[in-house]
Design a protein around this motif. Structure first.
Motif, PDB file in Angstrom:
ATOM      1  N   GLN A 120       0.785  -1.075  -0.093  1.00 13.72           N
ATOM      2  CA  GLN A 120       0.147  -0.028   0.080  1.00 13.72           C
ATOM      3  C   GLN A 120       0.913   1.329  -0.161  1.00 13.72           C
ATOM      4  OE1 GLN A 120      -3.407   0.206  -0.102  1.00 13.72           O
ATOM      5  NE2 GLN A 120      -3.661  -2.053  -0.062  1.00 13.72           N
ATOM      6  N   SER A 121       0.528   2.325  -0.861  1.00 16.24           N
ATOM      7  CA  SER A 121       0.999   3.464  -0.608  1.00 16.24           C
ATOM      8  C   SER A 121       1.197   4.432   0.554  1.00 16.24           C
ATOM      9  CB  SER A 121       0.713   4.512  -1.827  1.00 16.24           C
ATOM     10  OG  SER A 121      -0.632   4.787  -1.919  1.00 16.24           O
ATOM     11  N   LYS A 122       0.097   4.208   1.389  1.00 13.62           N
ATOM     12  CA  LYS A 122       0.044   5.035   2.582  1.00 13.62           C
ATOM     13  C   LYS A 122      -0.467   4.003   3.879  1.00 13.62           C
ATOM     14  CE  LYS A 122      -2.481   8.834   0.175  1.00 13.62           C
ATOM     15  NZ  LYS A 122      -3.537   9.574   0.222  1.00 13.62           N
ATOM     16  N   SER A 123       0.080   4.546   4.961  1.00 10.19           N
ATOM     17  CA  SER A 123      -0.684   3.807   6.112  1.00 10.19           C
ATOM     18  C   SER A 123      -1.882   3.982   6.532  1.00 10.19           C
ATOM     19  CB  SER A 123       0.380   4.106   7.325  1.00 10.19           C
ATOM     20  OG  SER A 123       0.415   5.377   7.774  1.00 10.19           O
ATOM     21  N   LYS A 124      -2.439   4.933   6.078  1.00  8.82           N
ATOM     22  CA  LYS A 124      -3.730   5.256   6.319  1.00  8.82           C
ATOM     23  C   LYS A 124      -4.627   4.279   5.495  1.00  8.82           C
ATOM     24  CE  LYS A 124      -6.613   9.203   6.089  1.00  8.82           C
ATOM     25  NZ  LYS A 124      -6.910  10.635   5.456  1.00  8.82           N
ATOM     26  N   SER A 125      -4.149   3.875   4.309  1.00  2.81           N
ATOM     27  CA  SER A 125      -4.854   2.884   3.411  1.00  2.81           C
ATOM     28  C   SER A 125      -4.861   1.506   4.220  1.00  2.81           C
ATOM     29  CB  SER A 125      -4.368   2.570   2.098  1.00  2.81           C
ATOM     30  OG  SER A 125      -4.209   3.720   1.340  1.00  2.81           O
ATOM     31  N   GLU A 126      -3.579   1.262   4.913  1.00  4.06           N
ATOM     32  CA  GLU A 126      -3.761  -0.068   5.710  1.00  4.06           C
ATOM     33  C   GLU A 126      -4.717  -0.096   6.782  1.00  4.06           C
ATOM     34  OE1 GLU A 126       0.260  -0.603   6.663  1.00  4.06           O
ATOM     35  OE2 GLU A 126       1.135  -0.730   4.610  1.00  4.06           O
ATOM     36  N   ASP A 127      -4.907   0.902   7.219  1.00  2.00           N
ATOM     37  CA  ASP A 127      -6.133   0.861   8.259  1.00  2.00           C
ATOM     38  C   ASP A 127      -7.679   0.429   7.881  1.00  2.00           C
ATOM     39  OD1 ASP A 127      -3.980   1.493  10.208  1.00  2.00           O
ATOM     40  OD2 ASP A 127      -4.619   3.609  10.007  1.00  2.00           O
ATOM     41  N   SER A 128      -7.765   0.595   6.690  1.00  2.00           N
ATOM     42  CA  SER A 128      -8.969   0.420   6.021  1.00  2.00           C
ATOM     43  C   SER A 128      -9.122  -0.700   5.025  1.00  2.00           C
ATOM     44  CB  SER A 128      -9.436   1.617   5.321  1.00  2.00           C
ATOM     45  OG  SER A 128      -9.501   3.013   6.099  1.00  2.00           O
ATOM     46  N   LEU A 129      -8.299  -1.781   5.252  1.00  2.00           N
ATOM     47  CA  LEU A 129      -8.416  -3.141   4.362  1.00  2.00           C
ATOM     48  C   LEU A 129      -8.947  -4.188   5.033  1.00  2.00           C
ATOM     49  CD1 LEU A 129      -7.007  -3.898   1.694  1.00  2.00           C
ATOM     50  CD2 LEU A 129      -5.021  -4.809   3.004  1.00  2.00           C
ATOM     51  N   PHE A 130     -10.089  -4.677   4.529  1.00  9.34           N
ATOM     52  CA  PHE A 130     -10.755  -5.900   5.051  1.00  9.34           C
ATOM     53  C   PHE A 130     -10.719  -7.020   4.391  1.00  9.34           C
ATOM     54  CE2 PHE A 130     -12.458  -1.639   6.060  1.00  9.34           C
ATOM     55  CZ  PHE A 130     -12.494  -1.617   7.380  1.00  9.34           C
ATOM     56  N   GLN A 131     -10.618  -8.190   4.769  1.00 11.90           N
ATOM     57  CA  GLN A 131     -10.400  -9.395   3.899  1.00 11.90           C
ATOM     58  C   GLN A 131     -11.740 -10.112   3.927  1.00 11.90           C
ATOM     59  OE1 GLN A 131      -7.648 -12.049   5.849  1.00 11.90           O
ATOM     60  NE2 GLN A 131      -7.390 -13.319   3.700  1.00 11.90           N
ATOM     61  N   LEU A 132     -12.122 -10.364   2.538  1.00 12.69           N
ATOM     62  CA  LEU A 132     -13.260 -11.065   2.279  1.00 12.69           C
ATOM     63  C   LEU A 132     -12.941 -12.576   2.028  1.00 12.69           C
ATOM     64  CD1 LEU A 132     -14.815  -8.906  -0.459  1.00 12.69           C
ATOM     65  CD2 LEU A 132     -15.274  -8.755   2.014  1.00 12.69           C
ATOM     66  N   SER A 133     -12.057 -13.137   1.528  1.00 11.08           N
ATOM     67  CA  SER A 133     -11.847 -14.090   1.246  1.00 11.08           C
ATOM     68  C   SER A 133      -9.724 -14.485   1.214  1.00 11.08           C
ATOM     69  CB  SER A 133     -12.158 -14.915   0.075  1.00 11.08           C
ATOM     70  OG  SER A 133     -11.741 -14.166  -1.079  1.00 11.08           O
TER      71      SER A 133
END
Length: 96
Positions: free
Chosen positions: A24-37
């Motif tokens: 990810q380019s930003k750590s902010k994006s990492e906070d909003s990553l949710f796994q579906l499968s």
């Protein structure tokens, strides 16, 4: 165990996915990553000043997970429209 789509809207995943291996380019994006499968994730990010909901398959490259071409990125209006149709979509699913 099978879930219909309303399950995920009413019962979001209890915790966010570890993103140590996700590029990810930003750590902010990492906070909003949710796994579906295993290789499919939903992320909430900003693109050109607009908030987007990105549902995407990832692939592994050199030990890291990277976003692939398969997926869809929805702006907030599209995301709200999709959410407004969830009950109707669930009813259509039940017909099969």
């Amino acid at each position: 165990m099978m879930y219909d789509s309303s399950h995920f809207l009413r019962n979001p995943p209890p915790k966010k996915v570890k993103t140590d291996n996700v590029s990810q380019s930003k750590s902010k994006s990492e906070d909003s990553l949710f796994q579906l499968s295993k290789m499919r994730f939903v992320s909430v990010r900003e693109f050109r000043g607009k908030v987007m909901v990105d549902i995407r398959e990832y692939y592994e490259s050199d030990g890291d997970l990277k976003p692939g071409k398969k997926g869809i990125c929805l702006n907030l209006d599209q995301w709200k429209a999709l959410k407004s149709h969830i009950d109707n979509i669930d009813e259509a699913i039940k017909q099969f």
